[in-house]
Design an enzyme around this catalytic site. Structure first.
Site, PDB file in Angstrom:
ATOM      1  N   ASN A 215      23.889  45.986 -10.435  1.00 52.24           N
ATOM      2  CA  ASN A 215      24.850  46.156  -9.342  1.00 52.24           C
ATOM      3  C   ASN A 215      24.202  46.879  -8.170  1.00 52.24           C
ATOM      4  O   ASN A 215      23.196  47.569  -8.349  1.00 52.24           O
ATOM      5  CB  ASN A 215      26.055  46.957  -9.833  1.00 52.24           C
ATOM      6  CG  ASN A 215      27.007  46.107 -10.649  1.00 52.24           C
ATOM      7  OD1 ASN A 215      27.247  44.953 -10.338  1.00 52.24           O
ATOM      8  ND2 ASN A 215      27.541  46.678 -11.724  1.00 52.24           N
TER       9      ASN A 215
ATOM     10  N   HIS B  50      30.826  40.784 -16.708  1.00 45.88           N
ATOM     11  CA  HIS B  50      31.808  40.454 -17.756  1.00 45.88           C
ATOM     12  C   HIS B  50      33.248  40.700 -17.328  1.00 45.88           C
ATOM     13  O   HIS B  50      34.155  40.662 -18.158  1.00 45.88           O
ATOM     14  CB  HIS B  50      31.501  41.260 -19.022  1.00 45.88           C
ATOM     15  CG  HIS B  50      31.279  42.724 -18.777  1.00 45.88           C
ATOM     16  ND1 HIS B  50      30.224  43.416 -19.321  1.00 45.88           N
ATOM     17  CD2 HIS B  50      31.955  43.624 -18.030  1.00 45.88           C
ATOM     18  CE1 HIS B  50      30.271  44.673 -18.942  1.00 45.88           C
ATOM     19  NE2 HIS B  50      31.319  44.826 -18.164  1.00 45.88           N
TER      20      HIS B  50
ATOM     21  N   ARG C  50      49.870  59.167  -9.246  1.00 48.02           N
ATOM     22  CA  ARG C  50      50.750  58.077  -9.690  1.00 48.02           C
ATOM     23  C   ARG C  50      49.993  57.042 -10.506  1.00 48.02           C
ATOM     24  O   ARG C  50      50.496  56.552 -11.531  1.00 48.02           O
ATOM     25  CB  ARG C  50      51.403  57.401  -8.479  1.00 48.02           C
ATOM     26  CG  ARG C  50      52.288  56.192  -8.830  1.00 48.02           C
ATOM     27  CD  ARG C  50      52.986  55.635  -7.611  1.00 48.02           C
ATOM     28  NE  ARG C  50      52.129  54.841  -6.754  1.00 48.02           N
ATOM     29  CZ  ARG C  50      51.976  53.508  -6.861  1.00 48.02           C
ATOM     30  NH1 ARG C  50      52.620  52.836  -7.804  1.00 48.02           N
ATOM     31  NH2 ARG C  50      51.184  52.860  -6.025  1.00 48.02           N
TER      32      ARG C  50
END
Length: 440
Positions: free
Chosen positions: A153, A176, A272
């Site tokens: 990456n 994946h 949240r």
């Protein structure tokens, strides 16, 4: 018959290397392959070699076939005559990853994984590009017909840079995220994975589940009902994005939160949606601990616990070498595959794999709202790649300005100051033309 040769570049990523080898050796057709391991870290290379031998020795030998495993400090030696090259290099390792988090945190910028977009993604790309260029040049010289299977990456930026900087065409990026998204959705919906039909497309870590069906029936209404009945499901970023954008994203909430401007800049949203700021640092520490555990087990003669991965690289290698057709998800240049995304970008689409190689599927157009978000992602990627190709340090700052989460958190002068600090911190790993500090 010529033996298939597979070169692992960055084989010192021992845990990942082990999983890929376990998958490869499980194919009877691939039990006599030549595995050539390369790493610049001698200890990690020796550990990878020992682990590979351990995995090979525990496989049932069919017809006298057994893999040939070699270790190479020199990369070109490992690449010589390779049919496949698997790139799993992480340039800078744990120290650089910590820098990617610690320096931005000093500016109040929050990240969760930091390997795809954002400040972390930009500088991970910039320190990886020189390796990709030299690797591509070596492949072009010593194994020009090899397929390069990239796991490193930031996936989309790396594939875009690699193909433009080297001219290689047999390149596919593997991740994946689509597979495990479907595994997780199948479990959530209580439908066997093997019975689900699905189609996803977009960009890496931000693709979209365009179709989701069981026996010809759309599964999205069932998912809607589950979400409506479960308040805890609604406390996931990817579910929140799905409810607002209409298509389920193919990456975890931790990843997804830092590709958009809506969540990490707000304490209330972090609470949240239960977002683990800085989570990747813990994952990196766990990976180092797993490596040390493997190294020590080999030294003491203790057994290794190695699990199969269901990763795409072994499946691609098997399909190309045997002609067995499969569909995998790959990251490839957008040469007419998705109409409403930039042609210069890297897209993630289903690909047919057989004896002819990896053949991407044309999708057409994405839903407008999904394409709009993807275009912002690819626009930032374009600026990072341009910075490296054109030796332009201003493009690095412009990429950071366009990054959604960074732009939402910092004023523009602070973005440029942050980039200067990141350049100073990573200077030795960047190409010389990008080591300049520019001020604001």
């Amino acid at each position: 018959m010529t033996t298939t040769k597979i070169a692992f570049i960055g084989a010192g990523s021992v845990v990942f290397t082990q999983g890929l080898l376990a998958d490869l050796f499980a194919f009877p057709d691939l039990q006599d392959v030549h595995i050539a391991l390369h790493d610049i870290d001698a200890e990690r290379l020796a550990t990878a070699h020992g682990a590979a031998r351990h995995i090979a020795d525990r496989q049932p030998v069919r017809g006298g076939a057994a893999p040939h495993i070699t270790a190479h400090a020199e990369r070109r030696e490992a690449l010589e005559g390779a049919d496949f090259v698997i790139n799993i290099v992480q340039v800078g390792m744990r120290e650089s990853t910590r820098t990617d988090f610690d320096v931005p945190a000093g500016y109040g910028l929050r990240q969760t994984i930091g390997d795809t977009l954002g400040i972390g993604g930009i500088f991970r790309a910039l320190r990886t590009f020189p390796l990709l260029k030299s690797l591509g040049e070596d492949i072009a010289e010593v194994c020009p017909d090899a397929w390069l299977l990239n796991y490193t990456n930031p996936m989309a930026m790396n594939i875009q840079y690699l193909t433009r900087a080297t001219g290689l065409t047999r390149v596919v990026g593997l991740c994946h995220s689509v597979y495990w998204t479907m595994r997780d959705l199948s479990a959530l919906l209580n439908v066997p994975y093997e019975e689900v039909t699905y189609l996803a497309a977009g960009v890496n870590h931000q693709a979209w589940m365009l179709r989701l069906e069981h026996n010809g029936t759309d599964l999205y209404p069932r998912l809607d009902a589950l979400i409506a009945d479960d308040p805890q499901l609604r406390r996931r970023v990817r579910v929140d994005m799905y409810r607002r954008l209409g298509h389920y994203p193919t990456e975890t909430s931790e990843h997804s939160s830092e590709y958009v401007p809506w969540y990490l800049g707000h304490d209330s949203e972090i609470e949240r949606l239960r977002l683990p700021v800085g989570a990747y640092l813990g994952i990196v520490d766990e990976n180092v601990a797993e490596y040390e555990k493997t190294r020590d087990a080999l030294a003491s003669g203790a057994p290794l616990s190695v699990e199969a991965t269901a990763e795409y690289a072994p499946q691609i290698i098997h399909s190309i070498t045997t002609g067995t057709p499969r569909t995998v998800y790959g990251n490839v240049p957008n040469h007419g595959l998705i109409d409403n995304l930039p042609a210069s970008g890297t897209v993630e689409v289903p690909c047919l794999v057989d004896a002819l190689g990896v053949q991407p599927t044309r999708i057409g157009s994405l839903p407008a709202q999904c394409a709009a978000l993807n275009r912002g992602y690819l626009s930032m990627n374009e600026l990072v790649v341009r910075a490296a190709l054109e030796d332009d340090p201003r493009s690095v700052r412009q990429a950071a300005m366009m990054d959604p989460a960074t732009a939402a958190a910092l004023p523009v002068e602070r973005i440029w100051d942050l980039c200067d600090d990141m350049v100073r911190a990573h200077a030795d790993l960047l190409q010389p033309s990008l080591r300049a500090t520019l001020g604001h």
